[in-house]
Write a protein that holds these residues in place. Structure first.
Motif, mmCIF file in Angstrom:
data_model
loop_
_atom_site.group_PDB
_atom_site.id
_atom_site.type_symbol
_atom_site.label_atom_id
_atom_site.label_comp_id
_atom_site.label_asym_id
_atom_site.label_seq_id
_atom_site.Cartn_x
_atom_site.Cartn_y
_atom_site.Cartn_z
ATOM 1 N N LYS A 1 -14.495 -2.304 -14.674
ATOM 2 C CA LYS A 1 -13.425 -3.164 -14.155
ATOM 3 C C LYS A 1 -13.920 -4.599 -14.091
ATOM 4 O O LYS A 1 -15.065 -4.845 -13.709
ATOM 5 C CB LYS A 1 -13.009 -2.715 -12.757
ATOM 6 C CG LYS A 1 -12.231 -1.421 -12.725
ATOM 7 C CD LYS A 1 -11.633 -1.216 -11.336
ATOM 8 C CE LYS A 1 -10.947 0.121 -11.223
ATOM 9 N NZ LYS A 1 -11.855 1.246 -11.167
ATOM 10 N N GLU B 1 -2.876 5.338 -10.020
ATOM 11 C CA GLU B 1 -3.465 6.686 -10.107
ATOM 12 C C GLU B 1 -2.568 7.504 -11.033
ATOM 13 O O GLU B 1 -1.330 7.420 -10.947
ATOM 14 C CB GLU B 1 -3.474 7.362 -8.724
ATOM 15 C CG GLU B 1 -4.309 6.654 -7.700
ATOM 16 C CD GLU B 1 -5.657 7.309 -7.492
ATOM 17 O OE1 GLU B 1 -6.026 8.166 -8.298
ATOM 18 O OE2 GLU B 1 -6.333 6.935 -6.515
ATOM 19 N N ASN C 1 -2.129 6.100 0.618
ATOM 20 C CA ASN C 1 -3.404 5.560 0.143
ATOM 21 C C ASN C 1 -4.555 6.065 1.021
ATOM 22 O O ASN C 1 -5.270 5.278 1.641
ATOM 23 C CB ASN C 1 -3.358 4.027 0.134
ATOM 24 C CG ASN C 1 -2.950 3.459 1.467
ATOM 25 O OD1 ASN C 1 -2.315 4.132 2.264
ATOM 26 N ND2 ASN C 1 -3.318 2.218 1.715
ATOM 27 N N HIS D 1 0.810 -1.234 0.000
ATOM 28 C CA HIS D 1 0.000 0.000 0.000
ATOM 29 C C HIS D 1 0.842 1.282 0.000
ATOM 30 O O HIS D 1 0.287 2.370 0.081
ATOM 31 C CB HIS D 1 -0.963 0.058 1.207
ATOM 32 C CG HIS D 1 -1.916 -1.100 1.249
ATOM 33 N ND1 HIS D 1 -2.590 -1.557 0.154
ATOM 34 C CD2 HIS D 1 -2.299 -1.903 2.286
ATOM 35 C CE1 HIS D 1 -3.344 -2.592 0.491
ATOM 36 N NE2 HIS D 1 -3.178 -2.834 1.773
ATOM 37 N N ASP E 1 -8.309 4.848 1.099
ATOM 38 C CA ASP E 1 -8.762 3.654 1.814
ATOM 39 C C ASP E 1 -9.246 3.949 3.233
ATOM 40 O O ASP E 1 -9.824 3.071 3.879
ATOM 41 C CB ASP E 1 -7.631 2.610 1.899
ATOM 42 C CG ASP E 1 -7.346 2.008 0.541
ATOM 43 O OD1 ASP E 1 -8.171 2.234 -0.370
ATOM 44 O OD2 ASP E 1 -6.327 1.326 0.385
ATOM 45 N N ASP F 1 -16.851 1.399 -1.090
ATOM 46 C CA ASP F 1 -16.359 1.569 -2.466
ATOM 47 C C ASP F 1 -17.256 2.531 -3.232
ATOM 48 O O ASP F 1 -18.480 2.391 -3.202
ATOM 49 C CB ASP F 1 -16.345 0.214 -3.189
ATOM 50 C CG ASP F 1 -15.406 -0.744 -2.504
ATOM 51 O OD1 ASP F 1 -14.360 -0.290 -2.037
ATOM 52 O OD2 ASP F 1 -15.740 -1.936 -2.426
ATOM 53 N N PHE G 1 -7.949 -5.756 -7.703
ATOM 54 C CA PHE G 1 -8.451 -4.698 -6.822
ATOM 55 C C PHE G 1 -9.227 -5.369 -5.689
ATOM 56 O O PHE G 1 -9.483 -6.579 -5.738
ATOM 57 C CB PHE G 1 -9.333 -3.689 -7.572
ATOM 58 C CG PHE G 1 -10.407 -4.290 -8.413
ATOM 59 C CD1 PHE G 1 -11.663 -4.503 -7.899
ATOM 60 C CD2 PHE G 1 -10.156 -4.643 -9.730
ATOM 61 C CE1 PHE G 1 -12.659 -5.061 -8.679
ATOM 62 C CE2 PHE G 1 -11.150 -5.193 -10.509
ATOM 63 C CZ PHE G 1 -12.408 -5.406 -9.986
ATOM 64 N N TRP H 1 -2.637 -0.792 -7.518
ATOM 65 C CA TRP H 1 -3.679 0.213 -7.725
ATOM 66 C C TRP H 1 -2.985 1.418 -8.373
ATOM 67 O O TRP H 1 -1.943 1.845 -7.908
ATOM 68 C CB TRP H 1 -4.308 0.597 -6.386
ATOM 69 C CG TRP H 1 -5.335 1.665 -6.530
ATOM 70 C CD1 TRP H 1 -5.163 3.006 -6.390
ATOM 71 C CD2 TRP H 1 -6.701 1.473 -6.848
ATOM 72 N NE1 TRP H 1 -6.321 3.661 -6.605
ATOM 73 C CE2 TRP H 1 -7.309 2.752 -6.892
ATOM 74 C CE3 TRP H 1 -7.496 0.355 -7.108
ATOM 75 C CZ2 TRP H 1 -8.648 2.941 -7.176
ATOM 76 C CZ3 TRP H 1 -8.827 0.545 -7.385
ATOM 77 C CH2 TRP H 1 -9.403 1.814 -7.430
ATOM 78 N N LEU I 1 -0.751 -4.005 -3.976
ATOM 79 C CA LEU I 1 -1.920 -4.548 -3.260
ATOM 80 C C LEU I 1 -1.572 -5.737 -2.378
ATOM 81 O O LEU I 1 -2.314 -6.068 -1.467
ATOM 82 C CB LEU I 1 -3.005 -4.955 -4.264
ATOM 83 C CG LEU I 1 -3.620 -3.798 -5.062
ATOM 84 C CD1 LEU I 1 -4.526 -4.333 -6.148
ATOM 85 C CD2 LEU I 1 -4.405 -2.874 -4.150
#
Lengths: 613, 289
Positions: free
Chosen positions: B245, A203, A335, A172, A338, B116, B219, A201, A232
């Motif tokens: 996704k 961005e 992150n 992470h 989250d 989410d 994910f 992940w 991840l």
């Protein structure tokens, strides 16, 4: 020189005729050529294949051209050899027709662009074409694929690199991926095929950046793209190789600069050409470290990075029953998306109504900085001095390799009770209008349950109701079909003459018999025999749809035998009719008893024939 | 002869009377379900949510799918803090109660509690155009179809004996309506019993690149995240999110929106419908890589 007017006038039609004849002749020859072309061309089918280069690097593209002569269009059953070591793209087709010494040659060429996948020497097998039962093959080709030029070894015209700022990050933890495209010549139609980033992940870190950089004394134009990656899971990870396809504009070999500048490039062709390149960036291996178990604080939500937290309240002095908003802002690099909730979730002495948190990301240098805002409506439950405890965000600091807790300072609040005397407010109408505020939502909750007994009944069709549904769907068309059938039958009965005659045959015969019965006691009444004969012939005629009154007894017997009537009945019919005709036209009359016997015979015969016809 | 003609004249009248008897009748009384429902509602109102959830579940397990029961079960799950199960039950209820305003409000509230945020496209314009499809459940559509089907055949029958310009227009109109309703009913049947929608029921569920625990995690979804099931393989679902996704999710980490046609006593509502073969992963643990 001036010509006489008369001469010019005569010459004009002659020239027009000559031109028209020439035009017709040329058109005729062209049509003949077109018509004869395919016949000649189809007889000389040949297939050839060649490549534009036999040695190439992993960055190059190889053009494989397949030519089929004797065809105007590329045959559908042209079969390329399997090429697992190349990726293939179709490059288009072209056809050509040549007329040499009256012989027409047609050919079609298809181009395929091969992009090598591996190093080594590869054989491109024969291209096959099946035509009219025969198989045509081209010769196999061999190509050698060499490694791509290293960016550091020489001065390549273009190359790409990809790198990350950390190769052994924690799970992470934010890492920055950088892709760079270096070129020292002009490039067009560049297409980047990024790696899949499986296990991360991703961005975006803003738009691409353009700048120039000098490497080994060469000036390169650089395009740079950055992304923030968050691993991840722990363990070894890999960022696959990236690819960039582009066309580089390079000087054409063999064209002297002086010549070009003298004659001009437009006439002798351009002095530059484009070459297609498939540039690759080396894959990157990473080792993702797991977060340590030791020292993990309670309520840790997987935040990794560096964070700070601030809290403010809307008003620090309020009445019992009023509400105030606690706004907690968490900022930092990591992150932050989250982070779901703050600790503690409840505040003693207050009823808490949390709002949905908002998140905003901004690019700061080469990193992605996030801001997450949590808002809670607080309604005090008691009066007196109160304190909002510190709001905590536990996170893991990858720089120091330890867990940290970002927390706010406690916030004091004063809650006044309702027992205090309220000051008198004198309001005017204008003040009233100005003091209106939009309704503030203090909390959200679900609407209550449905307590009616409607919930006890099934809302989907059960298996038992399937029959009712089927009946509901199928019964209407069945009823319609029955009605339709009945209507058709009635219409048929009304319009079909044969059926009408057949249906009324016995009644008509009986009526004639009844009319004839009156003549039994009148020996002079010869018409009596005629009525009996008409009743018999009428029944047979109506039943068989014939004009039986015009038939002789022998013909009637023949008709009856043809309809499989028993021979004795047919014979009886003939005999009775002969006797009746004899009595009608020849005999001098019969006694009453004999006339009555004839009547009985006719009635019995009619009864039998009615049953059997 | 006269009697026969009279009978034939009266035949269409009898036929139309018979058509009116085609509509299926509602189910007969269900005293035990009434009792269960009453007890469940009372338990909920008294704040005994766990007991209420058990009783609502018992009603669902009896096989009598009812939107109000799913709605109440969704509310109970919200009170118990099970957002995933709540959303799943609300979505099941939405299939049976498509016009219920309370349900829409509660589903929206439950969705606001999820972790989410999945951006999806807005509903297409034909959602408003096909208002009857999105405004009626399967049972209502079926009854409407049967009525219009009967109307079509009745008008065909009428046209057979008394044809005029108006009756022909009526015939064509009823034909178009019954075909439209027939297609809508078939589609609704598919939506009810083969709905590909699903909801994550565990706290955290990793979505992988393939149907194996060794595949890379693409994910992570959290409880209440909604998805569409595209395929299933060896106890795994291939799913797609509203933003496009895709990945593979263990089937035991989610629940299906599709309702069951037959009664299956003993089965658990909200539990995964997909049977997981032995040896495959069970519920995904929170924070699992």
């Amino acid at each position: 020189m001036r010509r006489p007017i008369s001469e010019t006038a005569d010459a004009l039609p002659t020239r027009c005729c000559r031109r028209r004849r020439t035009f017709i002749l040329v058109s005729f020859l062209w049509i003949c050529l077109l018509l004869t072309g395919p016949a000649k061309a189809s007889g000389a089918l040949e297939i050839r294949a060649w490549v534009d280069k036999t040695e190439a690097t992993l960055e190059d593209q190889i053009f494989l051209t397949v030519s089929v002569s004797g065809q105007r269009r590329l045959p559908d059953d042209l079969e390329l050899p399997p090429l697992p070591d190349f990726s293939i793209t179709e490059g288009g087709t072209s056809s050509r027709t040549e007329i040499i010494n009256g012989t027409i040659r047609t050919s079609v060429e298809a181009t395929y662009i091969l992009t090598p996948r591996h190093l080594g020497i590869f054989t491109i097998g024969p291209v096959r074409l099946k035509h009219k039962g025969r198989t045509y093959e081209s010769r196999p080709l061999t190509v050698k694929i060499l490694p791509a030029a290293s960016p550091t070894a020489a001065h390549p015209k273009a190359f790409v690199t990809q790198q990350v700022d950390l190769k052994n990050p924690f799970v992470h933890q934010q890492i920055v991926y950088t892709f760079r495209f270096f070129r020292r010549v002009q490039s067009v139609e560049a297409q980047w095929d990024p790696p899949s980033f499986q296990g991360f992940w991703v961005e975006d870190l803003g738009k691409e950046r353009q700048y120039e950089k000098v490497l080994n004394g060469q000036r390169y134009a650089v395009t740079e793209l950055k992304k923030a990656l968050y691993p991840l899971s722990a363990g070894p990870a890999k960022i696959e190789e990236c690819r960039l396809a582009c066309q580089l504009v390079v000087p054409r070999q063999g064209v002297p600069r002086g010549m070009d500048s003298f004659f001009g490039s437009s006439f002798f062709g351009s002095r530059v050409q484009t070459i297609t390149k498939n540039l690759r960036g080396e894959p990157i291996s990473l080792n993702i470290r797991p977060l340590p178990e030791a020292g993990r604080p309670e309520g840790f939500q997987g935040l990794v990075g560096s964070f700070a937290v601030q809290a403010v309240v809307g008003q620090d002095r309020l009445r019992l029953g009023d509400s105030t908003t606690l706004t907690v802002t968490v900022t930092g690099i990591g992150n932050l998306r989250d982070l779901a909730a703050l600790l503690p979730e409840t505040i003693p002495g207050f009823k808490v109504y949390p709002d949905k948190p908002s998140f905003q990301a901004e690019i700061q240098g080469d990193t992605l900085r996030g801001t997450k805002v949590f808002k809670k409506a607080l309604v005090p439950l008691k009066a007196g001095p109160m304190k909002i405890p510190p709001q905590e965000v536990p996170y893991f600091d990858p720089v120091k390799g330890a867990y940290r807790i970002a927390r706010t300072a406690p916030i004091p609040l004063t809650v006044e009770g309702n027992g205090e005397k309220e000051p008198l407010h004198l309001v005017t109408s204008s003040d009233l209008a100005g003091s209106k505020r939009s309704i503030k939502v203090l909390g959200k909750d679900i609407l209550p349950i449905h307590t009616g007994l409607a919930g006890a009944r099934s809302q989907i069709p059960s298996k038992t109701s399937l029959y009712a549904i089927l009946a509901g769907v199928l019964l209407p068309p069945c009823i319609f079909l029955v009605c339709y059938g009945k209507k058709r039958r009635r219409e048929r009965l009304e319009t079909d003459q044969h059926i009408i005659r057949r249906k009324g045959a016995r009644k008509k015969a009986n009526r004639l018999l009844k009319e004839a019965k009156g003549g039994i006691s009148r020996p002079e009444d010869k018409e009596y025999f005629g009525r009996l004969a008409r009743s018999v012939k009428g029944l047979i005629g109506d039943k068989l749809n014939l004009n039986a009154l015009a038939y002789t007894p022998e013909e009637i017997e023949g008709c009856l035998l043809g309809r499989r009537i028993p021979e004795e009945d047919a014979r009886e019919a003939r005999k009775l009719l002969e006797e009746l005709e004899y009595d009608l036209y020849v005999s001098q009359g019969l006694e009453t008893g004999e006339r009555a016997a004839l009547h009985r015979r006719a009635r019995r015969l009619l009864s039998r024939l009615d049953k059997r016809l | 002869m006269a009697t026969e003609n009279r009978k034939e004249r009266l035949f269409p009248v009898w036929a139309i009377l018979l058509l009116t008897l085609c509509i299926p009748r509602a189910a007969q009384g269900q005293d035990d379900i009434h009792t269960l429902l009453f007890r469940a509602n009372q338990a909920y109102l008294d704040g005994r949510y766990a007991e209420a959830a058990g009783l609502y579940q018992a009603i669902v397990d009896k096989g009598d799918a009812n939107g109000h029961v799913f709605f109440n079960l969704g509310n109970t799950c919200i009170r118990l803090g099970e957002v995933g199960k709540a959303i799943l039950n609300y979505r099941k209820a939405a299939v049976l109660l498509p016009r219920d305003g309370d349900l829409k409000a509660n589903l929206q509230y439950a969705r606001s509690l999820t972790r989410d945020r999945i951006e999806g496209a807005s509903p297409p314009f034909w959602h408003a155009l096909a208002f009857w499809y999105f405004g009626m459940n399967l049972r209502e559509l079926l009854i409407t179809f049967i009525v219009f089907n009967a109307l079509f055949w009745a008008s065909a029958l009428f046209n057979l004996y008394r044809s005029s310009e108006w009756t022909k227009w009526g015939l064509w109109l009823s034909l178009v309506l019954s075909v439209l309703l027939g297609i809508s009913t078939a589609l609704k049947y598919r939506e009810t019993f083969r709905n590909p929608g699903g909801v994550v029921l565990v706290e955290e569920a990793p979505v992988r690149a393939g149907f194996s625990r060794n595949d890379t995690t693409l994910f992570v979804l959290h409880e209440g995240a909604e998805f569409t099931i595209l395929d299933q393989e060896m106890g795994w679902w291939k799913i797609e999110l509203a933003d496009g996704k895709k990945g593979w999710l263990p089937a035991n980490a989610g629940g299906r929106v599709a309702l069951r046609l037959s009664r299956s006593p003993g089965s658990k509502q909200g539990a995964p419908d997909q049977r997981v073969p032995p040896g495959l992963p069970q519920a995904a643990a929170p924070g699992e890589p």
